[in-house]
Write an enzyme that holds these catalytic residues in place. Structure first.
Site, PDB file in Angstrom:
ATOM      1  CG  HIS A   1       9.356  -2.330  87.874  1.00  0.00           C
ATOM      2  ND1 HIS A   1       9.161  -1.079  86.364  1.00  0.00           N
ATOM      3  CD2 HIS A   1       8.624  -1.837  88.811  1.00  0.00           C
ATOM      4  CE1 HIS A   1       7.902  -0.696  87.370  1.00  0.00           C
ATOM      5  NE2 HIS A   1       8.099  -0.121  88.434  1.00  0.00           N
TER       6      HIS A   1
ATOM      7  CB  SER B   1       5.429   0.662  87.601  1.00  0.00           C
ATOM      8  OG  SER B   1       5.657   1.367  87.010  1.00  0.00           O
TER       9      SER B   1
ATOM     10  CG  ASP C   1       9.606  -2.952  83.599  1.00  0.00           C
ATOM     11  OD1 ASP C   1       9.017  -3.915  84.487  1.00  0.00           O
ATOM     12  OD2 ASP C   1       9.462  -2.242  84.046  1.00  0.00           O
TER      13      ASP C   1
HETATM   14  C1  4AZ Z   1       7.235   4.777  88.725  1.00  0.00           C
HETATM   15  O1  4AZ Z   1       7.739   4.508  89.232  1.00  0.00           O
HETATM   16  C2  4AZ Z   1       7.482   5.399  86.798  1.00  0.00           C
HETATM   17  N1  4AZ Z   1       7.274   8.993  84.238  1.00  0.00           N
HETATM   18  C3  4AZ Z   1       6.165   5.066  86.591  1.00  0.00           C
HETATM   19  C4  4AZ Z   1       6.870   5.896  85.317  1.00  0.00           C
HETATM   20  C5  4AZ Z   1       7.182   7.027  85.234  1.00  0.00           C
HETATM   21  C6  4AZ Z   1       8.052   7.119  86.437  1.00  0.00           C
HETATM   22  C7  4AZ Z   1       8.098   6.608  87.336  1.00  0.00           C
HETATM   23  C8  4AZ Z   1       7.354   8.320  83.774  1.00  0.00           C
HETATM   24  O2  4AZ Z   1       6.132   4.009  88.882  1.00  0.00           O
END
Ligand code: 4AZ
Length: 838
Positions: free
Chosen positions: A643, A788, A692
């Site tokens: 993503h 992420s 993902d």
């Molecule tokens: C993000 O948007 C994201 N709490 C990554 C992890 C989590 C929430 C959002 C988990 O990159």
């Protein structure tokens, strides 16, 4: 000045006519006396000691005075500079602030018979037809609100069309002030042309008449293109080949080589009217560079129109595959940089497929036959349709369609982009998945309709069909999965995803360690590296060879052993010792344990990490700013989340940089450019980020001297099982909390626990078998935006190596109570990863 002139006029009109000459002399004398008076004044002011010169002589003397020369020279220089500047502005800057905006378009001229001479751009017939069309198009834009910006239209091709008439391809150029450029949208340019045709539509047909030219409104397509596309085609600086398939089924060979010269070529392929074109690519030898350097783009048109891209090939391939058009034209646009690159293939004209059949299934539930996507095994074109009318021998029997890697799901508000299905009156969308599924239709004579619905060419599919008993879809001893598969009842709640969608593992009580009972021990406890039974019976004979399954470790020889986590545990378990090769990973040797100060709580419940604690941690920067995390897999490959790269803007590797061996932002030991990004082919943003996962290849490997500050993490084998004694940490430079959107400069780390898949699904209903949940019940430790793509690293019990168990993927907010973060389950992708990096 005006008022002074009016006053003069007033003065002279008051004087008598005979006095006119005298008056004018008097005027002059008045003026002279005025200048003189002024000069005197000035002289008095600045040169009180000097004697007064007389008349013009005095003026000259005044002007030649040194300070005055300086003033005059300055004035002259000033005027010259102003003039030069104005000229520069008019001829250079003003011209530069205008820019050419280029469009490629196509439409069908109906009711005109195509003649072979139209194929030759040099022919008189082409010129006369092209002139007529050019005049019509020019007229449309010269009469429009963009008339001032319109420059010219060039007709590039006239081809015969499957719908009859002549298909026109053309270029259009607008010259637009830079500031107005954004207003030149594709839709607006197309809409102007369509509007003109619309006002002239006749007899409820789709054909309108523009200056007598019958234009099919439904065929109009106009796209903006790069200037280079236009110049290379129109000015002919690069090669443009026209090839024809004049006999249906006859193969026309296509071979392109770029031995050292480099190639940038376009091939325009045209087939017999009424037929389609099938291009077969047998090999493409290029340097993979994410379409930056070497690429082949296949268009469903004769010009490079964005809206008509069938396929983009930027990876080398030696396995043959075919692409089919929606009409009788195709454009191949090659870009091959210097080197030994080559393309081999052929094309042919093929008939449109009438995809309609009546199928009778048998009484027995065995597979009776196969249905195929149109043009199988060629890729599916953007337009196609098929109807299969099934009939089973008994009303109690329904039809089961068994797919290899495709699933049908009821259509929701989003469109279908990998196939539109109508089964009786219900609409379904198809999508590609990495496992088998069975679609069951509880009707004895269903009509199944399929339509292609993607913008580009997509993978073909095939399905086996059979009858099934509607009241009892699976054999007695079997369980019906949500995926439509039937699995043995004994496999329910065995901790294994036998159904491929985990539906056999829901509503299961926690597995009990029935060590002494006569029932076999739950497979999850067998040889998982932990002594679950006090007599240790669950951990004996773990290296004996056994039948293979998803929870058994497969040695390179192909044989399987019971030990689940045999890989890189420093004990050779396979007879060929293959479980201990490529194990230079997952052993950090922290330099100094700074940070870990439990006082300063950061990200969501994390603490500052220490130098070298997570040597596989990568900070991924997009256009210079932190955007995602990643992990080092080898000297030239990183792993991250799909993503991070899904939107078009983010898929260009040139905007990304990877910061390796970094604790504090800005202090990376190595900053790498990215050569290419491989996003999983089944990644689906609409399906809760399923699949993902993405791989990034570095342009240059990081130097081995950076070890141990830069080091790969170990990849889990597909049988890898995380037990309670594994310790797992999430790391990254993401937000500290949902509300505090400040990125920490020091890498943060937080220990989290992995939840059972059942608990995870109870919380997040959209969790797939390719996801796992991790967190703490209070929610106080969690990943957040910016983390992420980064690692969820788990250490093998007893101070073993660190494995990449998860990739930060998504969640509901950050750090919320009872809402754990969701991670990509890496061991589901082990073979996919190796297929790309080794
Ligand atoms: C993000 O948007 C994201 N709490 C990554 C992890 C989590 C929430 C959002 C988990 O990159």
């Amino acid at each position: 000045m005006g008022s002074q002139h009016e006053e003069n006029e007033k003065t002279s009109s008051n004087d008598d006519a005979p006095q006119q000459d005298a008056a004018s002399i008097a005027d002059v004398s008045v003026e002279v006396s005025t200048v003189d008076h002024m000069l005197q004044k000035l002289r008095r002011k600045f040169r009180k000691t000097r004697r007064k010169p007389k008349g013009l002589k005095r003026l000259l003397a005044y002007l030649l005075n040194i300070p005055h020369i300086a003033v005059i020279t300055t004035a002259v220089v000033f005027v010259v500079v102003v003039i030069i500047w104005s000229l520069l502005w008019v001829f250079i800057f003003r011209r530069e602030s205008n820019t050419g905006v280029y469009f490629a378009g196509m439409f069908r001229v109906a009711q005109v018979e195509f003649i072979p001479e139209y194929r030759q751009a040099e022919s008189h017939e082409f010129a006369s037809m092209a002139n007529k069309i050019q005049h019509v198009v020019s007229n449309v834009y010269k009469m429009s609100s963009l008339s001032k910006l319109y420059k010219q239209t060039v007709i590039s091709d006239l081809s015969n069309n499957n719908k009859g008439g002549v298909l026109v391809h053309f270029w259009m150029v607008f010259v637009v002030p830079r500031l107005k450029r954004p207003a030149m949208c594709d839709e607006c340019i197309g809409a102007i042309f369509r509007d003109s045709v619309h006002t002239s539509l006749r007899n409820r047909s789709s054909v309108g008449y523009l200056l007598g030219l019958p234009v099919d409104i439904d065929s109009i397509l106009i796209n903006s293109v790069q200037r280079s596309d236009y110049t290379s085609s129109v000015t002919g600086s690069q090669c443009v080949d026209k090839l024809y398939a004049n006999l249906p089924g006859a193969r026309v060979p296509l071979n392109v080589f770029s031995s050292w010269g480099g190639v940038s070529c376009q091939m325009k392929l045209t087939g017999v009217p009424g037929f389609l074109i099938r291009l077969t690519i047998t090999s493409f030898h290029i340097e993979p560079s994410d379409c930056v350097n070497d690429a082949l783009v296949v268009y469903d048109a004769l010009l490079p129109m964005r809206g008509r891209i069938l396929h983009r090939l930027c990876e080398p391939t030696s396995s043959s595959f075919s692409i089919v058009t929606t009409s009788n034209v195709m454009l191949l646009s090659f870009r091959m940089t210097n080197g030994n690159k080559s393309f081999r293939g052929h094309f042919e004209a093929i008939a449109e497929e009438i995809c309609m059949s009546q199928i009778e299934t048998r009484l027995e539930p065995e597979i009776t036959g196969q249905i195929y996507s149109p043009f199988y095994p060629s890729m599916l074109p953007p337009q196609c349709s098929c109807t299969w009318k099934f009939k089973t021998p008994k009303s109690a029997l329904g039809v089961a369609l068994h797919f290899q890697n495709y699933v049908l799901k009821p259509k929701d508000l989003k469109g279908c982009d990998s196939g539109w299905w109508k089964v009786n009156e219900m609409i379904f969308c198809g999508s590609y998945v990495g496992h088998r599924t069975v679609f069951r239709i509880a009707d004895h004579s269903p009509d199944v309709e399929f339509r292609c619905s993607s913008r580009n060419s997509v993978q073909p599919f095939q399905a086996s069909y059979s009858s099934y008993n509607v009241s009892q879809p699976c054999p007695e001893s079997h369980f019906l999965c949500n995926s439509g598969l039937c699995v043995e009842k004994s496999r329910r709640c065995d901790g294994l995803d036998d159904c491929q969608d985990e539906s056999d593992e829901v509503l299961c009580s926690r597995p009990t360690k029935n060590c002494g009972g006569n029932r076999p021990l739950h497979p999850l406890f067998v040889c998982n590296g932990e002594t679950d039974c006090h007599d240790g019976r669950d951990e004996v004979n773990c290296t004996q060879e056994t039948t293979c399954s998803a929870i058994r470790y497969q040695c390179r020889s192909g044989s399987c052993i019971l030990k689940k986590n045999a890989k890189c545990d420093d004990v050779p378990d396979c007879q060929d010792h293959s479980d201990e090769v490529d194990c230079a990973c997952g052993r950090p040797s922290p330099l100094k344990r700074v940070g870990s100060s439990k006082v300063t709580e950061r990200i969501v419940g994390g603490v500052n990490s220490g130098e070298g604690k997570w040597p596989w941690q990568v900070s991924l920067h997009f256009a210079g700013s932190l955007y995602c995390g990643a992990s080092v897999l080898s000297s030239d490959w990183l792993i991250s989340a799909a993503h991070c790269f899904s939107k078009e803007r983010f898929s260009d590797p040139r905007y990304w940089s990877a910061h390796l061996g970094m604790l504090t932002q800005g202090s990376a030991k190595y900053v790498a450019e990215i050569q290419r990004i491989v996003v999983h082919e089944y990644y689906n943003a609409y399906n809760a980020f399923d699949y993902d996962i993405a791989l990034l290849q570095l342009k240059k490997s990081w130097p081995p001297s950076l070890s141990p500050l830069v080091q790969p993490v170990c990849l889990p084998s597909s049988s890898h099982t995380v037990t309670e004694s594994h310790r797992c940490w999430v790391t990254g430079w993401g937000y500290r909390s949902e509300d505090n959107k400040v990125l920490p400069s020091v890498l943060q780390e937080a220990e989290v626990s992995i939840l059972s898949q059942n608990d995870c699904k109870k919380i997040h209903s959209l969790v797939s078998p390719r996801m796992l949940c991790a967190g703490v019940p209070s929610g106080e430790r969690d990943a957040c935006n910016g983390d992420s793509g980064g690692p969820l690293s788990c250490q093998a019990p007893g101070g073993g190596r660190w494995f990449l168990i998860g990739i930060v993927s998504w969640g509901v907010g950050c750090g919320r109570e009872n809402l754990p973060g969701v991670y990509t389950r890496v061991n589901k992708f082990t073979s996919w990863i190796y297929s790309h990096i080794s």
